[in-house]
Scaffold this motif. Structure first.
Motif, mmCIF file in Angstrom:
data_model
loop_
_atom_site.group_PDB
_atom_site.id
_atom_site.type_symbol
_atom_site.label_atom_id
_atom_site.label_comp_id
_atom_site.label_asym_id
_atom_site.label_seq_id
_atom_site.Cartn_x
_atom_site.Cartn_y
_atom_site.Cartn_z
ATOM 1 N N SER A 128 -6.207 -2.462 6.866
ATOM 2 C CA SER A 128 -6.354 -4.108 6.789
ATOM 3 C C SER A 128 -7.381 -4.385 7.902
ATOM 4 N N ALA A 137 -10.437 -2.817 -1.318
ATOM 5 C CA ALA A 137 -11.646 -2.609 -1.935
ATOM 6 C C ALA A 137 -12.833 -3.519 -1.222
ATOM 7 N N LYS A 233 -8.720 5.954 -2.761
ATOM 8 C CA LYS A 233 -7.793 6.570 -3.387
ATOM 9 C C LYS A 233 -6.925 7.327 -2.557
ATOM 10 N N MET A 236 -4.539 4.867 -1.300
ATOM 11 C CA MET A 236 -3.503 4.306 -2.377
ATOM 12 C C MET A 236 -2.508 5.710 -2.409
ATOM 13 N N ARG A 243 5.538 3.750 0.197
ATOM 14 C CA ARG A 243 6.156 2.268 -0.418
ATOM 15 C C ARG A 243 7.517 2.283 -0.602
ATOM 16 N N THR A 314 2.910 5.290 -8.668
ATOM 17 C CA THR A 314 2.631 4.070 -8.347
ATOM 18 C C THR A 314 3.692 3.020 -8.882
ATOM 19 N N GLU A 364 2.152 -3.216 3.740
ATOM 20 C CA GLU A 364 1.935 -2.094 2.886
ATOM 21 C C GLU A 364 2.131 -2.583 1.340
#
Ligand code: COS
Length: 380
Positions: A128, A137, A233, A236, A243, A314, A364
């Motif tokens: 962050s 992004a 990526k 993520m 998460r 995801t 998160e």
């Protein structure tokens, strides 16, 4: 002891039940710790969790070939959170901070994992920025290639373990393409010249947290994790793993709130009978128990799906995080209400749970972002 019946669900193997029992016994002996000096407490918790062997689950074994086991991560976070939020924090950050190395690191980078798994080094995840939290992004921080080095310039904020970490996993713009495709990930030791702690940040449930400044901070090209441009990526993919474990921490807080409430309902007398005889209170307890079990199902569904080899979870991880953190907030709020004045008394268990839970709906990936992620996956 808290309800452990979920461990007989088909998501788990005997090794998970053994881990839960071993950790429960450890927690009863060692937790909670004194939170007055959060830096000192976190460092001591990392050492203790390393010495007891639990940090072995936070990152892959660099000598082995086993992937991260998300069910173990979730069981550990749930159990620690039920006993002490700071212990969960100390464990979780060892995993999040090294997640990119576990998943994509070179053998040299993986050498860090021997230290973090033993509790001899503390790690942090630096994604962050002051201008980009949810919109990853859009980050400003740059990493400019210069010969056999990269030069980092910019700021990172809300960095958990900032100030006490030995290594930071840092994401910066390398510019292969605009937006998400032009970001890369790096391993940056805390003592690298040009990296400083610009500000320590205090929050309602304190833990080590800081804003970092990178000024002409030079790191070897070998510090790059994965390929140039793969950073988004990588971030993520790390969040896909961790998460659902944020949901597990929320579940631990919620279980504790439910346990405290049941105790209160049995012990407290009202209108000549135990509080729990009131149907209104029974209604709250039923709602709380339902929220706890439904959250557990989503969390362990996500963890099991990942452990079974799904390349991406995801949607499952976002659902688990969103539901478990939102419902835990509601469970804990009910616990505070049923505890009356004692529920807001500084230092009481439900008062600290009320403070601990709030940030989990933000970090998160805020609840709102999880909804975006779920909707995109459903519509894809
Ligand atoms: N795993 C692998 N790849 C992923 C991925 C995942 N979970 N999610 C997205 N990607 C890929 C996409 O497939 C896309 O690839 P292509 O360019 O090859 O098509 C690329 O990454 C960009 O994805 P997308 O277009 O969805 O990116 P957005 O900028 O729209 O961002 C959100 C999407 C909002 C989901 C993302 O910014 C996010 O998760 N934000 C929250 C951040 C967060 O959790 N911060 C907390 C920091 S830790 S306390």
């Amino acid at each position: 002891m808290a309800d452990q019946s979920f461990l007989s669900w088909p998501f788990f193997e005997d090794r998970h039940r053994a881990l839960a029992a071993e950790l429960e016994a450890w927690c009863e002996k060692h937790l909670p710790v004194d939170h007055d000096d959060v830096d000192g407490a976190c460092k001591a918790l990392v050492k203790a969790l390393g010495a007891a062997g639990f940090l072995r689950h936070s990152a892959i074994d660099p000598e082995g070939d086993q992937p991260l086991d998300v069910r173990s991560l979730a069981i550990i976070r749930e159990t620690l959170a039920r006993h002490d939020g700071l212990a969960d924090f100390a464990f979780a950050m060892q995993g999040l901070g090294t997640g990119a190395i576990s998943l994509f690191g070179t053998p040299e980078q993986k050498a860090w994992l021997s230290k973090t798994r033993a509790g001899d080094a503390i790690s942090a995840f630096a994604l962050s920025e002051p201008r980009s939290g949810s919109d990853v992004a859009n980050m400003d921080m740059t990493a400019r290639r210069d010969g056999d080095a990269y030069v980092l310039d910019g700021e990172k904020t809300w960095i958990s373990n900032g100030g006490i970490a030995d290594l930071y996993c840092v994401f910066a713009r390398t510019g292969e393409a605009p937006g998400a495709r032009g970001i890369s990930a790096f391993v940056v030791p805390a003592d690298t010249p040009g990296l400083t702690i610009a500000e320590r940040i205090d929050v309602i449930a304190p833990h080590p947290l800081a804003r970092l400044k990178f000024e002409n901070c030079r790191i070897p090209a070998a510090a790059l994790i994965g390929k140039p441009g793969d950073g988004f990526k990588i971030a993520m993919s790390v969040l896909d793993v961790f998460r659902s474990t944020v949901g597990a921490a929320a579940l631990g807080f919620a279980r504790r709130a439910l346990d405290e409430t049941v105790k209160r309902a049995r012990e407290r007398e009202l209108f000549g009978a135990p509080l729990g005889d009131l149907q209104m209170v029974q209604g709250h307890i039923a709602d709380m128990a339902l929220d706890v079990d439904a959250a557990a199902l989503l969390i362990y569904r996500a963890a099991w799906t990942k452990d079974m080899g799904a390349p991406r979870v995801t949607r499952e991880a976002a659902m688990a995080k969103l539901y478990a953190t939102d419902r835990a907030q509601s469970v804990i709020d009910k616990a505070v209400q049923i505890h009356g004045g004692d529920g807001v008394r500084k230092g009481s268990i439900v008062e600290s749970l009320y403070r601990e839970i709030r940030a989990l709906r933000i970090y998160e990936g805020a609840s709102d972002v999880q909804k975006v992620v779920i909707a995109r996956q459903v519509m894809a």
